[in-house]
Each structure stands twice: as C-alpha cells, then as structure tokens.
Design a protein around this motif. Sequence first.
Motif, PDB file in Angstrom:
ATOM      1  N   ALA A  73      -0.251  34.910 -28.666  1.00 22.45           N
ATOM      2  CA  ALA A  73      -0.063  35.915 -27.744  1.00 22.45           C
ATOM      3  C   ALA A  73       1.061  36.974 -28.078  1.00 22.45           C
ATOM      4  N   LYS A  74       2.323  36.453 -28.521  1.00 25.06           N
ATOM      5  CA  LYS A  74       3.322  37.181 -28.801  1.00 25.06           C
ATOM      6  C   LYS A  74       3.053  37.874 -29.991  1.00 25.06           C
ATOM      7  N   ASN A  75       2.655  37.017 -30.966  1.00 28.36           N
ATOM      8  CA  ASN A  75       2.525  37.478 -32.331  1.00 28.36           C
ATOM      9  C   ASN A  75       1.446  38.695 -32.387  1.00 28.36           C
ATOM     10  N   PHE A  76       0.462  38.607 -31.822  1.00 32.59           N
ATOM     11  CA  PHE A  76      -0.783  39.575 -31.709  1.00 32.59           C
ATOM     12  C   PHE A  76      -0.784  40.773 -30.467  1.00 32.59           C
ATOM     13  N   GLY A  77       0.217  40.547 -29.564  1.00 31.28           N
ATOM     14  CA  GLY A  77       0.053  41.534 -28.538  1.00 31.28           C
ATOM     15  C   GLY A  77      -0.922  41.433 -27.574  1.00 31.28           C
ATOM     16  N   VAL A  78      -1.530  40.116 -27.354  1.00 31.05           N
ATOM     17  CA  VAL A  78      -2.930  39.993 -26.377  1.00 31.05           C
ATOM     18  C   VAL A  78      -2.451  38.736 -25.617  1.00 31.05           C
ATOM     19  N   PRO A  79      -3.305  38.889 -24.591  1.00 32.61           N
ATOM     20  CA  PRO A  79      -3.020  37.496 -23.555  1.00 32.61           C
ATOM     21  C   PRO A  79      -3.328  36.395 -24.286  1.00 32.61           C
ATOM     22  N   ALA A  80      -2.751  35.148 -23.768  1.00 27.91           N
ATOM     23  CA  ALA A  80      -3.043  33.721 -24.537  1.00 27.91           C
ATOM     24  C   ALA A  80      -4.223  33.458 -24.321  1.00 27.91           C
ATOM     25  N   GLU A  81      -4.875  33.654 -23.320  1.00 26.66           N
ATOM     26  CA  GLU A  81      -6.285  33.445 -23.204  1.00 26.66           C
ATOM     27  C   GLU A  81      -7.236  33.736 -24.382  1.00 26.66           C
ATOM     28  N   THR A  82      -6.951  34.708 -24.968  1.00 26.70           N
ATOM     29  CA  THR A  82      -7.800  35.289 -26.091  1.00 26.70           C
ATOM     30  C   THR A  82      -8.112  34.220 -27.103  1.00 26.70           C
ATOM     31  N   PHE A  83      -7.102  33.243 -27.163  1.00 32.83           N
ATOM     32  CA  PHE A  83      -7.117  32.226 -28.319  1.00 32.83           C
ATOM     33  C   PHE A  83      -7.928  30.782 -27.618  1.00 32.83           C
ATOM     34  N   ALA A  84      -8.365  30.867 -26.432  1.00 32.42           N
ATOM     35  CA  ALA A  84      -9.051  29.789 -25.738  1.00 32.42           C
ATOM     36  C   ALA A  84     -10.031  29.110 -26.603  1.00 32.42           C
ATOM     37  N   ARG A  85     -10.722  29.779 -27.488  1.00 30.87           N
ATOM     38  CA  ARG A  85     -12.013  29.354 -28.203  1.00 30.87           C
ATOM     39  C   ARG A  85     -11.705  29.065 -29.759  1.00 30.87           C
ATOM     40  N   ILE A  86     -10.508  29.285 -30.144  1.00 32.48           N
ATOM     41  CA  ILE A  86     -10.518  29.262 -31.537  1.00 32.48           C
ATOM     42  C   ILE A  86     -10.825  27.963 -32.237  1.00 32.48           C
ATOM     43  N   PRO A  87     -11.270  27.817 -33.135  1.00 28.39           N
ATOM     44  CA  PRO A  87     -11.591  26.515 -34.024  1.00 28.39           C
ATOM     45  C   PRO A  87     -10.498  25.662 -34.124  1.00 28.39           C
ATOM     46  N   LEU A  88     -10.876  24.381 -33.695  1.00 36.52           N
ATOM     47  CA  LEU A  88      -9.701  23.290 -33.756  1.00 36.52           C
ATOM     48  C   LEU A  88      -9.818  22.457 -35.267  1.00 36.52           C
ATOM     49  N   GLN A  89     -10.750  22.713 -35.918  1.00 36.22           N
ATOM     50  CA  GLN A  89     -10.880  22.119 -37.251  1.00 36.22           C
ATOM     51  C   GLN A  89     -11.025  23.312 -38.421  1.00 36.22           C
ATOM     52  N   ASN A  90     -10.539  22.946 -39.402  1.00 33.76           N
ATOM     53  CA  ASN A  90     -10.561  24.082 -40.385  1.00 33.76           C
ATOM     54  C   ASN A  90     -11.917  24.634 -40.685  1.00 33.76           C
ATOM     55  N   LEU A  91     -11.903  25.806 -41.222  1.00 32.82           N
ATOM     56  CA  LEU A  91     -13.276  26.334 -41.517  1.00 32.82           C
ATOM     57  C   LEU A  91     -13.011  26.820 -42.948  1.00 32.82           C
ATOM     58  N   TRP A  92     -13.390  25.793 -43.840  1.00 32.99           N
ATOM     59  CA  TRP A  92     -13.172  25.863 -45.462  1.00 32.99           C
ATOM     60  C   TRP A  92     -14.473  26.663 -45.823  1.00 32.99           C
ATOM     61  N   ILE A  93     -15.645  26.374 -45.839  1.00 30.80           N
ATOM     62  CA  ILE A  93     -16.791  26.939 -45.932  1.00 30.80           C
ATOM     63  C   ILE A  93     -17.713  26.703 -44.728  1.00 30.80           C
ATOM     64  N   PHE A  94     -18.171  27.936 -44.274  1.00 29.26           N
ATOM     65  CA  PHE A  94     -18.931  27.671 -42.870  1.00 29.26           C
ATOM     66  C   PHE A  94     -20.067  28.825 -42.787  1.00 29.26           C
ATOM     67  N   GLN A  95     -20.988  28.808 -42.204  1.00 23.54           N
ATOM     68  CA  GLN A  95     -22.088  29.609 -42.051  1.00 23.54           C
ATOM     69  C   GLN A  95     -21.947  30.696 -41.158  1.00 23.54           C
ATOM     70  N   GLY A  96     -22.100  31.866 -41.490  1.00 26.50           N
ATOM     71  CA  GLY A  96     -21.499  33.195 -40.755  1.00 26.50           C
ATOM     72  C   GLY A  96     -22.877  34.124 -41.163  1.00 26.50           C
ATOM     73  N   LYS A  97     -22.730  35.453 -40.580  1.00 31.79           N
ATOM     74  CA  LYS A  97     -23.475  36.360 -40.904  1.00 31.79           C
ATOM     75  C   LYS A  97     -23.443  37.027 -42.121  1.00 31.79           C
ATOM     76  N   VAL A  98     -24.756  37.475 -42.740  1.00 33.25           N
ATOM     77  CA  VAL A  98     -24.433  38.374 -43.953  1.00 33.25           C
ATOM     78  C   VAL A  98     -23.771  39.590 -43.819  1.00 33.25           C
ATOM     79  N   PRO A  99     -22.799  39.947 -44.591  1.00 36.10           N
ATOM     80  CA  PRO A  99     -22.231  41.244 -44.640  1.00 36.10           C
ATOM     81  C   PRO A  99     -23.148  42.302 -44.676  1.00 36.10           C
TER      82      PRO A  99
END
Length: 277
Positions: A73-99
């Motif tokens: 929150a301090k680093n990015f200047g937003v509330p701590a709640e913003t990061f409530a759903r960040i992945p807890l496991q690393n995403l090395w290769i994952f399925q996303g949307k086509v650019p």
Amino acid sequence: CRVTVPDALGRPYVADVNEGDLWYFPAGQPHSLQGLGSDGCEFVICFDDGDASEFNTLLVTDWFAHTPPEVLAKNFGVPAETFARIPLQNLWIFQGKVPGDLAADRAAISKAGRVPPHPFIYQLGSSPPTKESKGGEIRVADSGNFTVSTTVAAALVTVRPGGVREMHWHPNADEWQYYLKGKGRMTVLNTGPNAMTMDFGPGDIGYVKRNLGHYVENVGDTDLQFIGVFRTSRYEEISLSDWLTHTPPALVAQHLNVDEATIAKWPDNAPGLMLKS
C-alpha cells in the motif's frame, strides 16, 4: 509472441515477434511474453549464464505474495485492500487473454513518449544472408547489427541437400547448436587427435568448444537448418580453406603433400557453405 521490456533507463519497449525472429533481454531487466493467435508460441531460450533456470528467476507474483499488504500500500499509494486477491502462488506460465492491438499497447506504456534507441528484437530469419552460396545460407546476429545483444551472438545456418558447412572453428566462444529441421552429421576434431561424428535431427542439441575444428554435412534430401549460439558480443569464425589459401602455397604444398595447382583451386573467400562437386 508479444514481448515487453524496459531498458536500463526505464524506457518501455513492446513488440511482436514471429517465426525466425530473436529477442534479447539484458540480465536484470524485467520482461514478459504473451502468446498470440490461436496456437500461442514455442521458442528456445538461451542464457549467457549456465546456472540460469526458472528456479532462480524472480517472479513479480512471488514478490507481491511475500510482501506485507501494508508495504504494498505504501509503495503503490493505494489502500492495502487493493491487494486482497493477489495470487499466493507464482505465475510462471498461465492462461490469460490474447493481447489486443500492438499500437494500443505501445500507446498505453509510452506515457512520457520515451522509447529505447535500439530494438530488443531482431528479424534474423528474414535478414539478408551474411554468406550465401549454392550450398546454403548463413545469417548472423550480434552486437554489430543487433545492438542490444552485448553478451550473445547467433548464426542461423541453412545447408542445402548435398551441402556442407565448411571446415572451420570459432576463436572467441564455444558454440551451442539447436537443430530446427533436416538431417545433419557433424564431425568435431579435438587435440590428440580425437574426432567425434554424430547425426542430428530436429530438436537435437550440438556443442563445440572454442577453437575446435568442425564441419556439418546435410545427409538428408531436404534443407538442414540449425541455429548456433555463442556467449560473446561478436560472431567470429576462421575458415580452414581461407587460412590455407592465404598461406604461401609452397609451404602448404610441402605440409600436405599436394601440388600448388590444386591449392589454387581451393576457395579463398571463406564461403561458409559448399555444395558437393
């Protein structure tokens, strides 16, 4: 495949790469890769450090997951709640949307209008051949034409059926090969003398130590193609025939027990590839 990377001054770069293209990411520069189209992309990664692997790569998801939310929150200047759903496991290769559109991505990241002076991709497969003959073609990428590539050089070699990658050696670096298509046979001569001959096909890897003489024959009925990678900023090779034809012919004749008229017929321009006569 779409790649993104900033340079050392933080100037962002995004571009699409196609079959035959290269990209180069300097050590320590953050980057991303996204598959394009319906079938994504497949690529070979070469590192200038033999200890490099996915297990010593810093992932942004790992960093976020192991940083307290209040610090984020301090680093990015937003509330701590913003990061409530960040992945807890690393995403090395994952399925996303086509650019989407490349121009839109470039506009989104170039807020200050800053761009790196040199591209991080090089279209090796469609570049003009460095050497070309009836026996095939050689295309080279190094710091001379791919400015950002300061620690890795590469040569894309195509050998026609019946052709041979001429007898030569590399004085400044070992060669790591990845065979793309066709059937090849490589012989490497070490001191001793010790020689080894092996056959190679698509997906195979070859390795030649610096200064060891070697040649590669196309033993199939289609084009043989492989890429050679070197841990150096500049591609260098010495042709055996070029050396001998620029040595006093009387000396070569005595050394090899051949007449000077025969030596005069040898190629004296380091052709790179020869076709069976």
